[in-house]
Design a protein around this motif. Structure first.
Motif, short mmCIF file in Angstrom:
data_model
loop_
_atom_site.label_atom_id
_atom_site.label_comp_id
_atom_site.label_asym_id
_atom_site.label_seq_id
_atom_site.Cartn_x
_atom_site.Cartn_y
_atom_site.Cartn_z
N VAL A 195 13.70 19.10 5.52
CA VAL A 195 12.43 18.63 5.74
C VAL A 195 12.38 17.81 6.97
CG1 VAL A 195 10.66 16.53 5.27
CG2 VAL A 195 11.61 18.08 3.33
N SER A 196 13.27 17.30 7.41
CA SER A 196 13.62 16.55 8.65
C SER A 196 13.88 17.52 9.68
CB SER A 196 14.84 15.69 8.68
OG SER A 196 14.97 14.62 7.88
N ARG A 221 10.30 19.08 10.40
CA ARG A 221 9.29 18.30 11.12
C ARG A 221 9.57 18.23 12.42
NH1 ARG A 221 9.62 12.33 8.95
NH2 ARG A 221 11.73 12.63 9.60
N ARG A 226 7.14 19.43 15.64
CA ARG A 226 6.67 18.51 16.74
C ARG A 226 6.91 19.37 18.11
NH1 ARG A 226 7.00 12.39 15.11
NH2 ARG A 226 6.24 12.03 17.24
N LEU A 231 4.29 21.29 21.08
CA LEU A 231 4.09 21.12 22.52
C LEU A 231 4.72 22.08 23.49
CD1 LEU A 231 5.15 17.23 22.68
CD2 LEU A 231 2.76 18.27 23.02
N LYS A 247 9.46 26.82 1.80
CA LYS A 247 9.41 25.13 1.80
C LYS A 247 10.75 24.96 2.61
CE LYS A 247 8.56 24.75 -2.62
NZ LYS A 247 8.07 24.05 -3.91
N VAL A 264 7.44 23.30 4.33
CA VAL A 264 6.70 23.90 5.24
C VAL A 264 5.53 22.79 5.79
CG1 VAL A 264 4.95 24.37 3.38
CG2 VAL A 264 4.63 25.70 5.59
N MET A 265 5.52 23.07 7.23
CA MET A 265 4.55 22.04 8.27
C MET A 265 3.63 22.77 9.19
SD MET A 265 6.22 18.35 9.12
CE MET A 265 6.66 18.16 7.53
N THR A 266 2.51 22.27 8.84
CA THR A 266 1.32 22.97 10.11
C THR A 266 0.99 21.94 11.10
OG1 THR A 266 0.73 24.53 8.48
CG2 THR A 266 -0.79 24.06 10.21
N ILE A 267 0.87 21.98 12.05
CA ILE A 267 0.44 21.16 13.19
C ILE A 267 -0.35 21.63 14.10
CG2 ILE A 267 2.52 21.38 14.71
CD1 ILE A 267 2.60 18.55 15.00
N PRO A 268 -1.52 20.98 14.50
CA PRO A 268 -2.33 21.49 15.65
C PRO A 268 -1.48 21.79 16.91
CG PRO A 268 -3.15 19.40 14.69
CD PRO A 268 -1.77 19.59 13.89
N PHE A 283 -0.75 21.60 20.69
CA PHE A 283 -1.28 20.70 21.58
C PHE A 283 -0.61 21.06 23.20
CE2 PHE A 283 -0.71 17.06 18.55
CZ PHE A 283 -2.09 17.39 18.05
N GLY A 284 0.12 22.35 23.12
CA GLY A 284 1.02 22.70 24.21
C GLY A 284 0.32 23.47 25.30
N LYS A 285 1.06 23.78 26.27
CA LYS A 285 0.58 24.74 27.39
C LYS A 285 0.39 26.18 27.02
CE LYS A 285 1.52 26.33 32.01
NZ LYS A 285 2.54 26.37 32.91
N LEU A 296 -8.59 31.46 33.62
CA LEU A 296 -8.34 30.25 33.76
C LEU A 296 -7.09 29.67 33.39
CD1 LEU A 296 -11.56 28.17 32.81
CD2 LEU A 296 -10.95 28.77 35.10
N ASN A 345 -0.33 19.80 5.35
CA ASN A 345 0.85 19.51 4.79
C ASN A 345 0.92 18.68 3.47
OD1 ASN A 345 2.12 20.40 7.39
ND2 ASN A 345 1.30 18.71 8.20
N ILE A 370 0.56 19.89 29.65
CA ILE A 370 0.29 20.57 28.53
C ILE A 370 -0.96 20.73 28.46
CG2 ILE A 370 2.37 19.58 26.87
CD1 ILE A 370 0.11 17.90 25.80
N ASN A 393 -9.04 23.35 33.50
CA ASN A 393 -9.53 23.37 34.87
C ASN A 393 -10.99 22.45 34.68
OD1 ASN A 393 -8.02 24.47 36.94
ND2 ASN A 393 -8.41 26.27 36.07
#
Lengths: 165, 396
Positions: free
Chosen positions: A46-47, A50, A54, A58, A144, A146-150, A152-154, A162, B87, B298, B302
């Motif tokens: 789990v750790s 996670r 994370r 990103l 399992k 299992v973790m889903t995260i939005p 946020f990265g580039k 763009l 989750n 991140i 633009n």
């Protein structure tokens, strides 16, 4: 001369009692070890998942930007290593015995239409299949933790625009 | 002799009792064993649910705080962001439902860096700009298998909580960028009471772009960033400095330029009232370092600067990692006044959002950045809803 007979009887009952108790004790101790060890390893998984999730949220993602939503292999490898070793590159110590990066699944999900359907919106990290070997028994966890995260990265696209790489 | 033998035999029942003693000890041992089993299984499950709950709360709080926009829509979006999380808990088998999940929004009572002074409510009311903290709490109840034998309850509630906040960022990455835009007017203070900006924005509009490195030939105002050109007639001066000494004030070696821009490393302290001594620096090296820095962000969106004709300005919804949002000293420009008799005096500090690409093309091209607000560096202020530099992060 009945006394020797009685002594022999006591010795036998001690053997039986020991056998009974040893069976119960061995079973109980084995159970304690098994459950405790499995919980410990699962908690480590789990750790790890996670931390991997994370990082995955990103880390940079690049793809063709043509409406498809593949999971880049270099990105997936880095996330898998983060789960297994705690680093983006291959390490020496795994968080769980015999856990390999190939047992970790990384999936990028996208939304939108047209070329925008290539822009990641979330990432799912999970252990696809791993057997927790507690010596006396083995417990295979499938998909399992299992973790889903939005995401946020580039994001960058080799298709230009763009978000050109 | 027979009498003695009979006497010995009569004592046998006492030894017979020892056999029961073994069973009694085993029973007591079993009681302890069940306790150990309970610890291994029930407490193990509690730990796992705690890990799963904490991960859910952490991710939920961050995504919710990112959704806050100072309006009721942001509150709704924050709730949705938490409930959309897929989750689960108890070995990934159970969902976090409304009954075991609480999302609260915190109003800061002071300029707190930790959200610790916030007052939380699940039902926020206007003005929504006050809400800068989100607290997510989950309380799943884990069924106990063995521990109830020892008198504990049949379920154990495992509480996990996380707080994320829109935090004022006083010193992004530790230092200032080695560039300095011109203030359109000084901020009002005890000594400057006329011809000044009472809002504390140096005469600039939040969301508008301004130059932080000006060109050699202003060409009237033709070679100026939009904010300088449209709303500041004074930005049409005769450039008295030469070469590349037009906004950059740190060491000149290419590697030093990289350090100053990429790491915001300062070689000297800088305070309000100091006079900036601008230096020569390779514009190409500066552009390379700026572009490398912005590429690490991140958020590569633009953003388009607002037009000054539609005040009040609104800062872009930037959500990056502060590689693009930087703090620069704002100077008094090449002009002098009674309050600031020396040109290029530091009037204060402000946050600017860098664009993603800077080129040296055109020779007289200015470099522009979007004004995000007066920085909180070195002072108070900067609570949510007030201009300044902010970043979303977990605080608990």
């Amino acid at each position: 001369m009945r006394t020797p007979v009685k002594r022999k009887s006591r010795r036998g009952s001690a053997m039986v009692e020991f056998a009974l108790c040893a069976t119960v004790l061995t079973t109980a101790f084995t159970g304690v070890f098994r459950f405790g060890y499995e919980m410990y390893v699962y908690n480590e998984l789990v750790s790890g998942v996670r931390e991997g999730a994370r990082y995955a949220s990103l880390a940079g993602v690049s793809n063709a930007g043509d409406g498809t939503c593949p999971t880049p292999s270099a990105y997936a490898t880095a996330v898998q290593n983060m789960v297994v070793y705690g680093t983006t590159s291959t390490g020496t110590t795994t968080i769980a015995p015999n856990l390999t990066p190939s047992q970790v699944s990384v999936t990028v999900a996208c939304a939108g239409t047209g070329n925008a359907a290539s822009v990641p919106t979330s990432v799912t990290v999970k252990v696809s299949s791993y057997a927790i070997d507690a010596v006396v028994a083995s417990w295979t966890v499938t998909n399992k933790p299992v973790m889903t995260i939005p995401y946020f990265g580039k994001y960058c696209s080799t298709n230009g625009g763009l978000n050109a790489c | 002799m027979k009498a003695l033998e009979a006497k010995l035999i009569r004592r046998l029942p006492a030894k017979k009792g020892q056999r029961g003693f073994t069973l009694a000890v085993t029973a007591a041992g079993l009681f302890m064993l069940v306790g150990m089993l309970g610890l291994a299984v029930d407490v193990g499950r509690i730990y796992i649910v705690k890990s799963e709950g904490q991960a859910y709360a952490d991710l939920g709080a961050i995504t919710a705080a990112r959704a806050l926009d100072g309006k009721s829509t942001g509150i709704t979006a924050a709730r949705t962001a938490v409930s959309n999380s897929t989750n689960k808990w108890l070995f990934g088998t159970k969902s976090f439902t409304d009954g075991i999940r609480t999302v609260e929004f915190g109003t800061k009572t002071s300029n707190s860096l930790t959200c610790s002074g916030a007052t939380y409510t699940a039902s926020p009311s206007s003005p929504y700009t006050n809400y800068g903290c989100v607290r997510v709490t989950v309380t799943p109840a884990v069924d106990m298998s063995f521990m109830p034998i020892f008198g504990t309850s049949y379920t154990q509630t495992v509480t996990s909580q996380a707080v994320a906040g829109v935090i004022p960022e006083s010193f992004p990455l530790g230092g200032y960028m080695p560039f300095t835009p011109f203030a359109h007017m000084p901020n009002c203070s005890l000594t400057v009471t006329t011809g000044c900006d009472s809002t504390g924005n140096y005469g600039m509009l939040i969301g508008e772009e301004y130059g932080f490195r000006w060109p050699g030939n202003l060409n009237g105002q033709g070679n100026a960033c939009e904010g300088d050109r449209v709303s500041w007639p004074a930005y049409n001066f005769s450039d008295t400095v030469s070469g590349s000494t037009r906004g950059y004030f740190e060491l000149q070696a290419a590697s030093a330029i990289g350090d100053a821009i990429l790491g915001a490393i300062q070689t000297q302290p800088l305070s309000v009232g100091d006079v900036l001594n601008m230096t020569n620096g390779s514009k190409q090296a500066e552009a390379n370092a700026l572009n490398l820095r912005t590429s690490y962000d991140i958020d590569q969106t633009n953003y388009v600067a607002v037009t000054p004709s539609t005040p009040p300005g609104v800062a872009p919804g930037y959500y990056g990692n502060n590689m693009r949002e930087v703090v620069m000293p704002v100077n008094s420009g090449p002009f002098t006044s009674a309050a600031y008799p020396t040109p290029y005096t530091v009037l204060g500090f402000a946050s600017f959002l860098l664009y993603t690409n800077y080129t040296t093309g055109g020779g007289n091209q200015p470099w522009c950045a979007i004004y995000m607000g007066s920085s909180t560096a070195g002072g108070t202020g900067g609570v949510f809803g007030v201009a300044g530099a902010f970043v979303v992060r977990l605080t608990q």
